[in-house]
Design a protein around this motif. Structure first.
Motif, PDB file in Angstrom:
ATOM      1  N   LEU A  84     -12.214   2.872  -7.290  1.00 36.02           N
ATOM      2  CA  LEU A  84     -11.174   2.635  -8.293  1.00 36.02           C
ATOM      3  C   LEU A  84     -10.032   3.644  -8.161  1.00 36.02           C
ATOM      4  N   LEU A  85     -10.353   4.905  -7.935  1.00 32.36           N
ATOM      5  CA  LEU A  85      -9.315   5.922  -7.745  1.00 32.36           C
ATOM      6  C   LEU A  85      -8.508   5.634  -6.490  1.00 32.36           C
ATOM      7  N   PHE A  86      -9.167   5.201  -5.424  1.00 35.58           N
ATOM      8  CA  PHE A  86      -8.465   4.864  -4.189  1.00 35.58           C
ATOM      9  C   PHE A  86      -7.500   3.702  -4.410  1.00 35.58           C
ATOM     10  N   ILE A  87      -7.936   2.692  -5.130  1.00 35.34           N
ATOM     11  CA  ILE A  87      -7.069   1.531  -5.399  1.00 35.34           C
ATOM     12  C   ILE A  87      -5.864   1.948  -6.237  1.00 35.34           C
ATOM     13  N   VAL A  88      -6.098   2.730  -7.280  1.00 38.41           N
ATOM     14  CA  VAL A  88      -4.996   3.157  -8.150  1.00 38.41           C
ATOM     15  C   VAL A  88      -3.991   4.009  -7.377  1.00 38.41           C
ATOM     16  N   LEU A  89      -4.479   4.984  -6.613  1.00 39.84           N
ATOM     17  CA  LEU A  89      -3.571   5.842  -5.863  1.00 39.84           C
ATOM     18  C   LEU A  89      -2.833   5.078  -4.763  1.00 39.84           C
ATOM     19  N   THR A  90      -3.479   4.104  -4.161  1.00 35.01           N
ATOM     20  CA  THR A  90      -2.820   3.281  -3.150  1.00 35.01           C
ATOM     21  C   THR A  90      -1.728   2.422  -3.778  1.00 35.01           C
ATOM     22  N   LEU A  91      -1.993   1.895  -4.954  1.00 35.29           N
ATOM     23  CA  LEU A  91      -0.960   1.119  -5.647  1.00 35.29           C
ATOM     24  C   LEU A  91       0.219   2.000  -6.050  1.00 35.29           C
ATOM     25  N   ALA A  98       4.038   1.520  -4.787  1.00 31.69           N
ATOM     26  CA  ALA A  98       5.184   1.468  -5.701  1.00 31.69           C
ATOM     27  C   ALA A  98       6.231   2.507  -5.325  1.00 31.69           C
ATOM     28  N   VAL A  99       5.786   3.686  -4.945  1.00 36.05           N
ATOM     29  CA  VAL A  99       6.725   4.733  -4.537  1.00 36.05           C
ATOM     30  C   VAL A  99       7.492   4.297  -3.288  1.00 36.05           C
ATOM     31  N   ILE A 100       6.797   3.713  -2.338  1.00 39.78           N
ATOM     32  CA  ILE A 100       7.460   3.258  -1.113  1.00 39.78           C
ATOM     33  C   ILE A 100       8.431   2.126  -1.419  1.00 39.78           C
ATOM     34  N   PHE A 154       9.928   1.246  -4.424  1.00 40.38           N
ATOM     35  CA  PHE A 154      10.993   1.437  -5.400  1.00 40.38           C
ATOM     36  C   PHE A 154      11.795   2.729  -5.246  1.00 40.38           C
ATOM     37  N   THR A 155      11.463   3.550  -4.280  1.00 38.13           N
ATOM     38  CA  THR A 155      12.206   4.795  -4.067  1.00 38.13           C
ATOM     39  C   THR A 155      12.670   4.865  -2.618  1.00 38.13           C
ATOM     40  N   GLY A 156      13.290   5.957  -2.296  1.00 36.98           N
ATOM     41  CA  GLY A 156      13.777   6.152  -0.938  1.00 36.98           C
ATOM     42  C   GLY A 156      12.737   6.753  -0.008  1.00 36.98           C
ATOM     43  N   PHE A 157      11.485   6.740  -0.419  1.00 32.45           N
ATOM     44  CA  PHE A 157      10.398   7.266   0.399  1.00 32.45           C
ATOM     45  C   PHE A 157      10.308   6.458   1.682  1.00 32.45           C
ATOM     46  N   LYS A 158      10.323   7.139   2.817  1.00 29.16           N
ATOM     47  CA  LYS A 158      10.319   6.444   4.101  1.00 29.16           C
ATOM     48  C   LYS A 158       8.989   5.747   4.346  1.00 29.16           C
ATOM     49  N   GLU A 159       9.078   4.543   4.858  1.00 25.85           N
ATOM     50  CA  GLU A 159       7.878   3.764   5.117  1.00 25.85           C
ATOM     51  C   GLU A 159       7.040   4.361   6.248  1.00 25.85           C
TER      52      GLU A 159
END
Length: 121
Positions: free
Chosen positions: A16-23, A27-29, A31-36
């Motif tokens: 569950l923690l892995f799924i939440v952190l992956t989501l 989202a960061v990738i 909706f932000t300028g975080f490089k893919e």
């Protein structure tokens, strides 16, 4: 039987923690300028955090041999994640699925196992 029940709870919490952190990473990738290109590094970091927690929990459950308990838990969790990703993306699960960078989460799981074993004393 009690050890098996606690271990199953630890793995469910880790998944569950892995799924939440992956989501959150997705989202960061998105909706932000975080490089893919940094997505793999982010996933390795997420795996490291999750295996650290899982190793800690397994070390507390086993109460001895934390290094082996954490390493074993990290290996099983990493194989579960790689198998799930390989099956979702209809890619075969083989030797090419492994990377040298997966040693970082394994080491993190070992450290968590040692910390978990020592915390119960």
């Amino acid at each position: 039987m009690e050890i098996l029940r606690k271990t199953l709870k630890a793995y469910i919490l880790a998944i569950l923690l892995f799924i939440v952190l992956t989501l959150v990473l997705a989202a960061v990738i998105n909706f932000t300028g975080f490089k893919e290109e940094w997505a793999f590094a982010g996933l390795v970091a997420i795996l490291s955090v999750v295996t650290l927690l899982l190793g800690f929990l397994e070390g507390r459950i086993m109460e001895r041999k934390g290094l082996l308990a954490g390493l074993g838990a990290a290996i099983v969790f990493l194989l579960l994640v790689l198998f799930a990703v390989g099956s979702v993306f209809s890619r075969s699960f083989g030797v090419e699925s492994f990377s040298v960078f997966y040693l970082i989460p394994l080491a993190s799981g070992m450290v968590g196992g040692v910390l978990g074993t020592n915390s119960s004393k």
